[in-house]
Design an enzyme around this catalytic site. Structure first.
Site, mmCIF file in Angstrom:
data_model
loop_
_atom_site.group_PDB
_atom_site.id
_atom_site.type_symbol
_atom_site.label_atom_id
_atom_site.label_comp_id
_atom_site.label_asym_id
_atom_site.label_seq_id
_atom_site.Cartn_x
_atom_site.Cartn_y
_atom_site.Cartn_z
ATOM 1 N N ARG A 128 45.122 43.570 39.607
ATOM 2 C CA ARG A 128 46.166 44.462 40.212
ATOM 3 C C ARG A 128 45.329 45.825 40.778
ATOM 4 O O ARG A 128 45.527 46.407 41.584
ATOM 5 C CB ARG A 128 47.144 44.872 39.500
ATOM 6 C CG ARG A 128 46.924 45.590 38.288
ATOM 7 C CD ARG A 128 47.948 45.958 37.138
ATOM 8 N NE ARG A 128 47.388 46.748 36.003
ATOM 9 C CZ ARG A 128 47.080 47.898 35.824
ATOM 10 N NH1 ARG A 128 47.265 48.513 37.016
ATOM 11 N NH2 ARG A 128 46.735 48.469 34.577
ATOM 12 N N CYS A 137 44.342 44.844 33.869
ATOM 13 C CA CYS A 137 43.958 45.135 35.207
ATOM 14 C C CYS A 137 43.796 43.736 35.982
ATOM 15 O O CYS A 137 44.200 43.186 37.104
ATOM 16 C CB CYS A 137 42.645 45.885 35.169
ATOM 17 S SG CYS A 137 43.010 47.506 34.610
#
Length: 283
Positions: free
Chosen positions: A180, A160
């Site tokens: 992200r 992430c």
């Protein structure tokens, strides 16, 4: 806290509902969020509108620095954050590359410390950055990334918070971290602690002054089963002043971080907070 609370309110006010295939839940979502942490003045971004467990966040990132690929190693450091993804993620449980209980695969720190080259050799991204910064070098590519699409199937979870870029201006070190996707009620609580601490540690072991850390999030969301607690509990609370993080000054090298450092080498002072909020976690 200002940027954090503004982001939470923005999601509540402007977010769009998006179906998430992995979890089977809806998320209230906004695109593009920027947070800044003042590491130079030790304004530790520990959430005060609910109790925040900072040790687990630092322990997790220390595991990344060490390149760990097993949830048991993270538990030894003091965090259970990888237990669910290693052992309860149905896609990973059925993945032929999974080596057994607690195996995470080639995720996060594995990529940061042992990125595979086509010839089978590996690249230690973090060591290259440390070596350059210690020598006053910023080649405009002091980047560590965990995002390796060629090996996604070899791990239990895509990263992430995936890329960290260090920048040197004179003897002041800056960090820009890219994410992200962010579960704001749960994940951001961890991630902002990690961004701040990563810059503080890297400045300390490279002999530089810490500047600011910039945290850039693409998809920031609140899951549908978290929304009521965010709107009607957390956002109704007034924040307290930020605390300070104290790192053992005897930590001087990357090798120190790889070997003897524990959570006893980190202290937080001046932390005031509201009661804990038990947000649901989506695997």
């Amino acid at each position: 806290m200002k940027h954090y609370l503004e982001l939470c309110q923005r999601i509540v006010d402007e977010g769009v509902w998006v179906e998430n295939a992995r979890t089977g839940k809806r998320c209230l979502t906004v695109i593009d969020a920027d947070l800044t942490y003042d590491v130079a003045n030790n304004q530790f971004p520990l959430i005060t509108t609910r109790k925040s467990y900072w040790k687990a966040a630092i322990a997790e990132f220390l595991g990344y620095i060490r390149g760990y690929d097993n949830a048991a190693d993270f538990r030894k450091l003091g965090t259970k954050t990888w237990d669910a993804n290693a052992n309860e993620n149905s896609a990973w449980l059925n993945n032929p590359h999974r080596k057994g209980t607690d195996d995470m695969g080639r995720v996060y720190g594995v990529q940061g410390r042992a990125w595979r080259k086509p010839n089978g050799e590996t690249v230690d991204q973090l060591r290259k950055i440390v070596n350059n910064l210690r020598n006053g070098i910023d080649d405009r590519g002091e980047i560590m990334t965990f995002f390796n699409p060629g090996e996604f199937e070899l791990g239990c979870l895509r990263p992430c918070m995936h890329t960290h870029t260090f920048s040197l201006l004179g003897d002041t070190l800056y960090l820009t971290s890219y994410q992200r996707s962010c579960d704001v009620p749960l994940g951001l609580n961890f991630n902002q602690i990690q961004v701040f601490t990563f810059l503080a540690l890297m400045a300390q072991i490279t002999g530089k002054k810490a500047g600011k850390a910039y945290h850039k999030i693409i998809n920031a969301h609140i899951y549908e089963d978290q929304l009521d607690l965010m709107k009607n509990v957390q956002l109704k609370r007034d924040p307290f002043p930020l605390p300070q993080l104290h790192i053992n000054p005897e930590i001087k090298t990357l090798e120190d971080l790889e070997t003897w450092v524990t959570m006893d080498d980190f202290k937080v002072t001046g932390y005031q907070c509201h009661d804990a909020i038990k947000y649901p976690f989506s695997v």
